[in-house]
Design an enzyme around this catalytic site. Structure first.
Site, PDB file in Angstrom:
ATOM      1  N   ASP A   1       0.889  -1.229   0.016  1.00 18.80           N
ATOM      2  CA  ASP A   1      -0.115  -0.004  -0.176  1.00 18.80           C
ATOM      3  C   ASP A   1       0.956   1.345  -0.091  1.00 18.80           C
ATOM      4  O   ASP A   1       1.789   1.103   0.203  1.00 18.80           O
ATOM      5  CB  ASP A   1      -0.816  -0.056   1.470  1.00 18.80           C
TER       6      ASP A   1
ATOM      7  N   LYS B   1      -3.593   3.137  -2.094  1.00 19.30           N
ATOM      8  CA  LYS B   1      -5.008   3.888  -2.386  1.00 19.30           C
ATOM      9  C   LYS B   1      -4.813   5.084  -1.167  1.00 19.30           C
ATOM     10  O   LYS B   1      -4.353   4.860  -0.169  1.00 19.30           O
ATOM     11  CB  LYS B   1      -6.292   2.953  -1.802  1.00 19.30           C
TER      12      LYS B   1
ATOM     13  N   MET C   1      -9.038   8.619   8.433  1.00 22.33           N
ATOM     14  CA  MET C   1      -9.572   9.047   7.249  1.00 22.33           C
ATOM     15  C   MET C   1     -10.838  10.022   7.227  1.00 22.33           C
ATOM     16  O   MET C   1     -11.823   9.921   6.464  1.00 22.33           O
ATOM     17  CB  MET C   1     -10.019   7.609   6.553  1.00 22.33           C
TER      18      MET C   1
END
Length: 241
Positions: free
Chosen positions: A33, A55, A167
């Protein structure tokens, strides 16, 4: 054939586990990642195949179904496949989705936990997420739910003393008003950008003014009176200087 799902930790490469390093050293292929520190790839053999599947908010190099397909494909081709994920695979890391995809195809999966980014970033900073005097409960929540859900699960009515939002930078202005329905505007808030890394940045505020601050992802948002404990610690530390 086995896929090893490894937590890379919160960012600082020194926080990787010994077991994870051992598995990286024998990997045939590594799917990694954007939040997994690139320095960790130096542990891998010279002939390892590296596949980037990063991502970030608003920028998906690979969508999750593609990642699942890649994992299945590599799991059928190689003996030792490493899936390197930032933080811990099972704390908002979508490890459960990847596990189901692999097991459905008869591919064995083993797991190596990583230091979760909330715990790692807060602890390295010196911010206690729990404290007997002010916080005996802790809730971890995502600030970015699956947009395809027909019904949202996050209502922001959590009663835990400390709330850590993952997030949640991009939607800060949307959920802070909801939090203000249940918490005082004076509730202290601390945002940690790039936690545990050399470019780490700490932004302080309250629920009343945190949306006015400039905060860039990736960042954790910590809400609760433990932030005041951290401020007190900072004051005491300043006396050493």
């Amino acid at each position: 054939m086995t896929v090893y799902m490894i937590g890379a930790g919160p960012g600082d490469p020194d926080l990787i586990t010994v077991k994870a390093v051992k598995l990286l050293k024998k990997a045939d292929v590594i799917l990694y990642d954007s939040l997994a520190n690139d320095e960790l790839l130096s542990y891998a053999p010279d002939d390892v195949e590296l596949i980037y599947v990063g991502k970030r908010a608003g920028e998906h190099y690979r969508k999750q179904p593609e990642i699942n397909e890649l994992l299945v494909e590599q799991g059928k081709k190689h003996e030792n496949v490493v899936r390197l994920k930032g933080g811990d695979p099972f704390i908002f890391g979508r490890g459960g989705e990847e596990e189901l995809a692999l097991l459905a195809e008869g591919i064995d999966v083993e797991f190596v936990s990583g230091i979760n980014s909330a715990i790692g970033a807060a602890t390295m900073l010196g911010l206690p997420l729990t404290h007997r005097a002010v916080s005996t409960s802790l809730t971890l929540v995502t600030g970015h739910e699956d947009p395809e859900k027909t019904e949202k699960q996050v209502n922001w009515d959590y009663t835990a003393d400390t709330l850590v939002v993952f997030m949640g930078v991009g939607l800060l202005k949307k959920y802070v008003p909801k939090l203000l329905e249940y918490r005082s505007p004076d509730t202290p808030v601390c945002a940690i950008e790039n936690g545990t890394l050399p470019n780490q940045k700490v932004i302080m505020g309250t629920l009343a003014d945190i949306t006015e601050k400039e905060i860039r992802p990736p960042a954790l948002i910590i809400i609760g009176d433990v932030v005041n404990v951290y401020k007190e610690c900072l004051e005491l530390r300043s006396k050493f200087e």
